[in-house]
Design an enzyme around this catalytic site. Structure first.
Site, PDB file in Angstrom:
ATOM      1  CE  LYS A  58      -3.994   1.999   2.474  1.00 37.68           C
ATOM      2  NZ  LYS A  58      -4.903   1.855   3.642  1.00 37.68           N
ATOM      3  CB  SER A 133      -8.116   3.739   2.567  1.00 39.10           C
ATOM      4  OG  SER A 133      -7.324   3.137   3.557  1.00 39.10           O
ATOM      5  CB  SER A 157      -8.459   0.871   5.444  1.00 37.75           C
ATOM      6  OG  SER A 157      -9.184   2.057   5.280  1.00 37.75           O
TER       7      SER A 157
HETATM    8  N1  GLN Z   1     -13.242   4.356   5.884  1.00 38.06           N
HETATM    9  C1  GLN Z   1     -12.654   4.775   7.112  1.00 38.06           C
HETATM   10  C2  GLN Z   1     -12.217   6.207   7.009  1.00 38.06           C
HETATM   11  O1  GLN Z   1     -12.474   6.785   6.023  1.00 38.06           O
HETATM   12  C3  GLN Z   1     -11.515   3.870   7.486  1.00 38.06           C
HETATM   13  C4  GLN Z   1     -10.257   4.215   6.817  1.00 38.06           C
HETATM   14  C5  GLN Z   1      -9.106   3.360   7.241  1.00 38.06           C
HETATM   15  O2  GLN Z   1      -9.266   2.344   7.916  1.00 38.06           O
HETATM   16  N2  GLN Z   1      -7.914   3.806   6.896  1.00 38.06           N
HETATM   17  O3  GLN Z   1     -11.637   6.757   7.886  1.00 38.06           O
END
Ligand code: GLN
Length: 452
Positions: A58, A133, A157
């Site tokens: 990532k 994400s 995410s």
């Molecule tokens: N969707 C969540 C957010 O927007 C989680 C994001 C994540 O786990 N990095 O914060």
């Protein structure tokens, strides 16, 4: 097959599929082939079973001399001068980093649509989002570009994109994997973890990246077992809890059915599955968006146009450098979080927002603690729905935020959470979430393997 052949085939496969999936921001072909050559010369042994295996990273995990953007214009040209601890571990295992994967900017989002660079597509249906994400990390594995990737999970995410793409994603216990070199979002919530197509691959990858790191002050000294050790053991007598809040009205009927079927499968394997309650989990989303945004507003102060990354060209004064760099370099969602976080931490509102959120976080943690006094594992859906259409939710941040309701409590409590495939709805994969007690990833892998 030699490592060089494997890596060549991997890039062939990526080149064939990338125009449909768009999962990579940067490819690392030349260095990957050189590494493969070195591994072939050294030889692959039993102890080094991951040697030569291609892995995708990532793009918020820093990689020495390899572009690391966090999918932001702010870091469009950032080549780190050091490796994250997980990268050192990847290289110690002789795995080969083939490239950097797309994501929501600074890991803020749930659909990978907040990337500055590109829109990654779901591996099953290219009109659907891959989740986020870590959308690139999930789509690349599910589409067969690579067998394994690393993602990060602050509120879901890793698990949510794993669910949307029908693969296995593990968010380890907070402190299990070093965060050194992970571009920080919500430091008290962030964890790095593996995404794979099988449970065993996932356990092998977590073996490789876990362990105490003096460079991460929240890293745990707790010993790291071999996560493959009890794969194949039976789960007779295992006590599994199913929180009733996880099957509430917000959860799609077919998702619910798939999870109830999974519960029956566990019963048929000799486990007991009983309904429990996590009464404070319904406040998780509200608490998370205050805490995560507050931490983000602090962590993202470092992007000032001075030390690295993007710098605005049209700045006459130092203040202009800061303001214009940040106005031009950050996307809308990142700005929204910085504003929300700065507000929650400001003197007049701290008690009403941040402090209150921290208190409710403790209640959420205690809910889990009570359940784990009597049970070995919690199961439920990973997400309320399967993958949705690209563009469908992007203009509605609150709907987007509430879709994290089932994953967020796990981060707030620092627990390990994992998603494994458990069926289909509308021809799209449904994810089953397994939640373990602190440092009980081995129990989760055992249950997941028996289910697979
Ligand atoms: N969707 C969540 C957010 O927007 C989680 C994001 C994540 O786990 N990095 O914060």
């Amino acid at each position: 097959i030699t490592a060089v052949e494997l890596i060549q085939e991997t890039f062939d496969r990526i080149n064939e599929t990338e125009s449909a999936i768009d999962s990579f921001i940067t490819l690392n072909e030349e260095k990957a082939l050189a590494m493969a050559k070195a591994i072939d010369e050294k030889g692959i042994t039993e102890e080094n079973i991951l040697a030569g295996i291609p892995i995708g990273i990532k793009d918020n995990i820093v990689t020495k001399d390899l572009l690391t953007t966090a999918a932001s214009k702010m870091l469009y040209n950032f080549e780190p001068i050091y490796d994250a601890t997980v990268m050192e571990k990847v290289y110690q295992s002789d795995m080969i980093a083939v490239g950097k994967l797309n994501m929501d900017e600074f890991a803020m989002g749930g659909s990978t649509e907040n990337s500055y660079f590109k829109e990654t597509k779901n591996a099953w249906d290219q009109t659907k989002v891959p989740g986020g994400s870590s959308g690139g990390s999930a789509a690349a594995v599910a589409s067969g570009q690579i067998p394994l990737s690393l993602g990060s999970d602050t509120g879901g995410s890793i698990r949510q994109p794993a669910a949307f793409n029908g693969i296995v994603g593990m968010k380890p216990t907070y402190g299990r994997v070093s965060r050194f070199g992970l571009i920080a979002f919500g430091s008290s919530l962030d964890q790095i973890g593996p995404l794979t197509r099988s449970v065993k691959d996932n356990a092998l990858a977590l073996n490789a990246i876990s362990g105490f790191d003096p460079k991460d002050s929240t890293s745990s000294g707790s010993s790291v077992p071999d996560f493959t050790a009890n794969l194949g053991d039976d789960i007779k007598g295992m006590k599994i809890a199913l929180p009733k809040e996880y099957l509430d009205k917000g959860v799609n009927a077919e998702v619910k059915d798939a999870v109830l079927k999974a519960a029956d499968t566990f019963r048929s394997l000799g486990a007991t599955v009983e309904e429990v309650s996590l009464p404070h989990s319904k406040h998780g989303v509200a608490v998370y968006y205050i805490i995560a945004s507050s931490e983000a507003s602090s962590n993202l102060q470092r992007f000032d146009g001075i030390r690295y990354g993007y710098r605005s060209e049209n700045a006459a004064t130092l203040e202009d450098v800061y303001v214009n760099t940040r106005s031009e370099g950050f996307g809308d969602e990142v700005k929204r979080r910085i504003m929300l976080g700065t507000f929650s931490l400001s003197a007049g509102y701290f008690d009403a927002y941040f402090k209150k959120a921290a208190q409710v976080r403790t209640l959420i943690r205690e809910d889990f603690k009570k359940v784990f006094a009597d049970y070995d594992l919690i199961i439920g859906p990973t997400t309320p729905t399967v993958a949705y259409g690209i563009g469908e939710k992007i203009d509605d941040p609150v709907t987007m935020y509430t879709s994290d309701i089932l994953t967020i409590p796990v981060n707030l409590a620092g627990l390990p959470g994992m998603s494994i495939p458990c069926g289909f709805s509308n021809d799209l994969p449904v994810g089953l979430q397994l939640i373990g007690n602190h440092f009980a990833e081995d129990t989760m892998y055992k249950a997941a393997y028996s289910f697979e």
